[in-house]
Design a protein around this motif. Structure first.
Motif, PDB file in Angstrom:
ATOM      1  N   LEU A   1     -23.398  -4.799 -42.013  1.00 45.96           N
ATOM      2  CA  LEU A   1     -22.870  -4.348 -41.223  1.00 45.96           C
ATOM      3  C   LEU A   1     -21.540  -4.092 -41.750  1.00 45.96           C
ATOM      4  CD1 LEU A   1     -23.699  -4.147 -37.747  1.00 45.96           C
ATOM      5  CD2 LEU A   1     -24.189  -2.481 -39.324  1.00 45.96           C
TER       6      LEU A   1
ATOM      7  N   ARG B   1     -15.913   6.081 -33.239  1.00 46.00           N
ATOM      8  CA  ARG B   1     -16.372   7.325 -32.897  1.00 46.00           C
ATOM      9  C   ARG B   1     -17.349   5.729 -31.740  1.00 46.00           C
ATOM     10  NH1 ARG B   1     -17.284   9.040 -28.347  1.00 46.00           N
ATOM     11  NH2 ARG B   1     -19.993   8.743 -28.031  1.00 46.00           N
ATOM     12  N   GLU B   2     -18.336   5.144 -33.030  1.00 43.80           N
ATOM     13  CA  GLU B   2     -19.566   3.863 -32.793  1.00 43.80           C
ATOM     14  C   GLU B   2     -18.876   2.927 -31.673  1.00 43.80           C
ATOM     15  OE1 GLU B   2     -21.390   5.094 -32.445  1.00 43.80           O
ATOM     16  OE2 GLU B   2     -21.920   6.316 -33.793  1.00 43.80           O
TER      17      GLU B   2
ATOM     18  N   TYR C   1     -14.817  13.531 -29.974  1.00 44.19           N
ATOM     19  CA  TYR C   1     -14.537  13.974 -31.287  1.00 44.19           C
ATOM     20  C   TYR C   1     -12.723  15.105 -31.274  1.00 44.19           C
ATOM     21  CZ  TYR C   1     -19.458  14.295 -32.541  1.00 44.19           C
ATOM     22  OH  TYR C   1     -20.600  14.209 -32.348  1.00 44.19           O
TER      23      TYR C   1
ATOM     24  N   ASP D   1     -30.782  19.530 -36.948  1.00 44.66           N
ATOM     25  CA  ASP D   1     -29.241  19.744 -37.928  1.00 44.66           C
ATOM     26  C   ASP D   1     -27.994  20.320 -37.877  1.00 44.66           C
ATOM     27  OD1 ASP D   1     -28.718  20.732 -41.166  1.00 44.66           O
ATOM     28  OD2 ASP D   1     -29.067  19.109 -40.494  1.00 44.66           O
TER      29      ASP D   1
ATOM     30  N   HIS E   1     -26.236  15.692 -33.640  1.00 38.71           N
ATOM     31  CA  HIS E   1     -25.183  15.203 -33.173  1.00 38.71           C
ATOM     32  C   HIS E   1     -24.020  14.674 -32.522  1.00 38.71           C
ATOM     33  CE1 HIS E   1     -25.724  12.189 -37.422  1.00 38.71           C
ATOM     34  NE2 HIS E   1     -26.372  13.721 -37.371  1.00 38.71           N
ATOM     35  N   SER E   2     -23.863  15.853 -32.177  1.00 33.75           N
ATOM     36  CA  SER E   2     -23.451  16.992 -31.136  1.00 33.75           C
ATOM     37  C   SER E   2     -24.194  16.243 -30.007  1.00 33.75           C
ATOM     38  CB  SER E   2     -22.993  18.002 -31.054  1.00 33.75           C
ATOM     39  OG  SER E   2     -22.013  18.311 -31.730  1.00 33.75           O
TER      40      SER E   2
ATOM     41  N   PHE F   1     -26.233  14.144 -29.310  1.00 35.88           N
ATOM     42  CA  PHE F   1     -25.658  12.178 -29.321  1.00 35.88           C
ATOM     43  C   PHE F   1     -25.097  11.576 -28.547  1.00 35.88           C
ATOM     44  CE2 PHE F   1     -27.399   8.231 -29.904  1.00 35.88           C
ATOM     45  CZ  PHE F   1     -26.386   7.661 -31.425  1.00 35.88           C
ATOM     46  N   ASP F   2     -23.743  12.380 -29.080  1.00 34.11           N
ATOM     47  CA  ASP F   2     -22.417  11.905 -28.590  1.00 34.11           C
ATOM     48  C   ASP F   2     -21.737  12.484 -27.588  1.00 34.11           C
ATOM     49  OD1 ASP F   2     -21.903  12.029 -32.054  1.00 34.11           O
ATOM     50  OD2 ASP F   2     -22.258  10.223 -31.259  1.00 34.11           O
TER      51      ASP F   2
ATOM     52  N   GLU G   1     -21.171  14.991 -26.940  1.00 38.01           N
ATOM     53  CA  GLU G   1     -20.069  16.971 -26.630  1.00 38.01           C
ATOM     54  C   GLU G   1     -20.499  18.248 -26.678  1.00 38.01           C
ATOM     55  OE1 GLU G   1     -16.985  16.315 -27.334  1.00 38.01           O
ATOM     56  OE2 GLU G   1     -16.607  13.707 -28.452  1.00 38.01           O
TER      57      GLU G   1
ATOM     58  N   LEU H   1     -28.782   2.349 -34.526  1.00 33.42           N
ATOM     59  CA  LEU H   1     -27.681   2.238 -35.947  1.00 33.42           C
ATOM     60  C   LEU H   1     -26.244   1.880 -34.325  1.00 33.42           C
ATOM     61  CD1 LEU H   1     -26.014   2.456 -37.738  1.00 33.42           C
ATOM     62  CD2 LEU H   1     -25.544   4.457 -37.862  1.00 33.42           C
ATOM     63  N   ARG H   2     -26.370   2.448 -33.408  1.00 37.00           N
ATOM     64  CA  ARG H   2     -24.557   2.386 -33.028  1.00 37.00           C
ATOM     65  C   ARG H   2     -24.927   1.452 -32.233  1.00 37.00           C
ATOM     66  NH1 ARG H   2     -23.802   7.128 -29.152  1.00 37.00           N
ATOM     67  NH2 ARG H   2     -22.395   7.792 -30.047  1.00 37.00           N
TER      68      ARG H   2
ATOM     69  N   LEU I   1     -24.213  -1.280 -34.034  1.00 41.24           N
ATOM     70  CA  LEU I   1     -23.053  -1.855 -34.504  1.00 41.24           C
ATOM     71  C   LEU I   1     -21.671  -2.078 -33.365  1.00 41.24           C
ATOM     72  CD1 LEU I   1     -22.140   1.614 -36.188  1.00 41.24           C
ATOM     73  CD2 LEU I   1     -21.490  -0.225 -37.275  1.00 41.24           C
TER      74      LEU I   1
ATOM     75  N   PRO J   1     -10.773  11.203 -21.042  1.00 42.39           N
ATOM     76  CA  PRO J   1     -11.303  12.398 -20.693  1.00 42.39           C
ATOM     77  C   PRO J   1     -12.068  11.326 -19.831  1.00 42.39           C
ATOM     78  CG  PRO J   1     -11.693  11.877 -22.749  1.00 42.39           C
ATOM     79  CD  PRO J   1     -10.574  10.414 -22.120  1.00 42.39           C
TER      80      PRO J   1
ATOM     81  N   VAL K   1     -15.329  11.475 -20.339  1.00 45.93           N
ATOM     82  CA  VAL K   1     -16.386  11.582 -21.255  1.00 45.93           C
ATOM     83  C   VAL K   1     -17.872  11.127 -20.799  1.00 45.93           C
ATOM     84  CG1 VAL K   1     -17.963  10.309 -23.741  1.00 45.93           C
ATOM     85  CG2 VAL K   1     -14.878  10.407 -23.480  1.00 45.93           C
TER      86      VAL K   1
ATOM     87  N   CYS L   1     -23.468   8.578 -22.841  1.00 44.46           N
ATOM     88  CA  CYS L   1     -23.901   8.674 -23.362  1.00 44.46           C
ATOM     89  C   CYS L   1     -25.673   9.018 -23.792  1.00 44.46           C
ATOM     90  CB  CYS L   1     -24.215   7.300 -24.593  1.00 44.46           C
ATOM     91  SG  CYS L   1     -22.474   6.569 -25.310  1.00 44.46           S
TER      92      CYS L   1
END
Lengths: 93, 250
Positions: free
Chosen positions: A28, A46-47, A53, B7, B11-12, B14-15, B17, B46-47, B50, B77, B79, B82
């Motif tokens: 990684l 982010r991760e 954002y 597209d 991503h927004s 997933f995050d 947002e 992936l998250r 990581l 905030p 958030v 997820c």
């Protein structure tokens, strides 16, 4: 006989699992290093740090729209780099 | 990414947002879109990878608080949580398969009217999205030629852009949307302070008289004419939407 979860979990940590975890960390890290600095920055913020954002935009001094596009491109590039690295590893084996 | 809708929003979403309305719409979209469900699984994987790799020492809570305050964000905030983990997307994919099988067995040929009503509901959600500041981009103008010119090259169909200011419907501009994988142009009108989005897209279906409905407090009227489908959405009086339909259809 009761199931001893602590003993079971500890027995899962073997030299082999430690080595595998270390390999993945290395993989990684190398994949992250292939990303341009801007992409690496947004992915980490982010991760790994969990910033929103808006917060990433303020930290990196870029518009929110750039955060969004950089993040989607960074994720795509990272997946690609990881897939390449895994293909190389299998070839060596 | 094969899905235009994904597209744009994946991503927004997933995050965490996206605001409540668009997030709920994307929840529904994932049930029908294998590409997006698969992409979410990959992002989740992936998250997790990581985070489990412990690549770095996370900043201590006190430092994170100080950074947030220095940036002017004050208290951390809220958030949004997820999206659920891997198993949720696998369950969604399995549910999708079940729905397709059951739906095919129970109703192999869904009624066109039902589909039109269902699509209109998705369009109401697109209308709600368009009301959120900063989320949509388009053109703000009451000049018919400027608005028509903006759409040139962006859509592959001719748009009937007209300002009906003399009849109480002032052209405000236009924007593009993706709904159920289709590109739709939207013309924006103002009628006495109520914003009306008229979504327009090509169709091969025959002409229809107007169909009406409501969703989440918004009215919609949908009709087809000369190989184009229109759906006007607003919180304005339904009679006003009917008036606009008559003006456009003339």
């Amino acid at each position: 006989m009761e199931f001893d979860e602590k003993l079971h979990l500890e027995s899962c940590v073997t030299p082999e699992t430690i080595a595998v975890a270390g390999d993945d960390r290395k993989c990684l890290t190398l994949a992250l290093e292939t990303l341009p600095p801007r992409f690496r920055e947004v992915i980490v913020l982010r991760e790994l740090e969990g910033y929103s954002y808006k917060e990433i935009a303020a930290i990196a001094a870029i518009p929110v729209g750039t955060v969004m596009s950089s993040l989607s491109r960074a994720r795509r590039q990272l997946c690609f780099a990881l897939a390449n690295s895994e293909r190389e590893t299998h070839r060596e084996m | 990414m094969k899905c235009d809708f994904g597209d744009f929003f994946l991503h927004s979403y997933f995050d965490g947002e996206l605001s409540v309305g668009p997030a709920a719409e994307f929840d529904r979209h994932v049930l029908h879109c294998a590409d997006c469900a698969e992409e979410l699984v990959s992002l989740d994987f992936l998250r997790v990878r990581l985070q489990l790799a412990e690549l770095h020492e996370p900043a201590p809570a006190s430092l994170r608080r100080r950074i947030r305050v220095d940036l002017g964000f004050g208290a951390p905030p809220r958030v949004p949580a997820c999206p659920p983990l891997l198993w949720h997307w696998l369950a969604a994919a399995a549910t999708l398969l079940l729905i397709v099988i059951v739906g095919w067995r129970v109703n192999p040929e869904p009624s066109r009217d039902d589909y039109q009503a269902e699509l209109a509901e998705e369009i109401v959600d697109a209308h709600l999205r368009s009301l959120q500041p900063g989320l949509m981009t388009g053109i703000a103008s009451n000049d018919e030629h400027a608005v028509k010119g903006w759409f040139d090259g962006k859509v592959k169909f001719a748009l009937p852009v007209r300002d009906f200011g003399n009849d109480g419907f002032t052209l405000q501009g236009g924007h593009l949307n993706i709904v159920e994988g289709r590109t739709m142009a939207a013309l924006v009108y103002d009628q006495g302070g109520h914003l009306i989005n008229v979504f327009i897209w090509p169709t091969r279906e025959p002409d229809t008289s107007p169909r009406r409905g409501s969703r989440k407090g918004y009215q919609w009227v949908d009709w087809r004419r000369r190989k184009m489908e229109f759906c006007a959405v607003s919180d304005a009086d339904p009679l006003e939407l009917d008036r606009l339909h008559q003006l456009i259809a003339e």
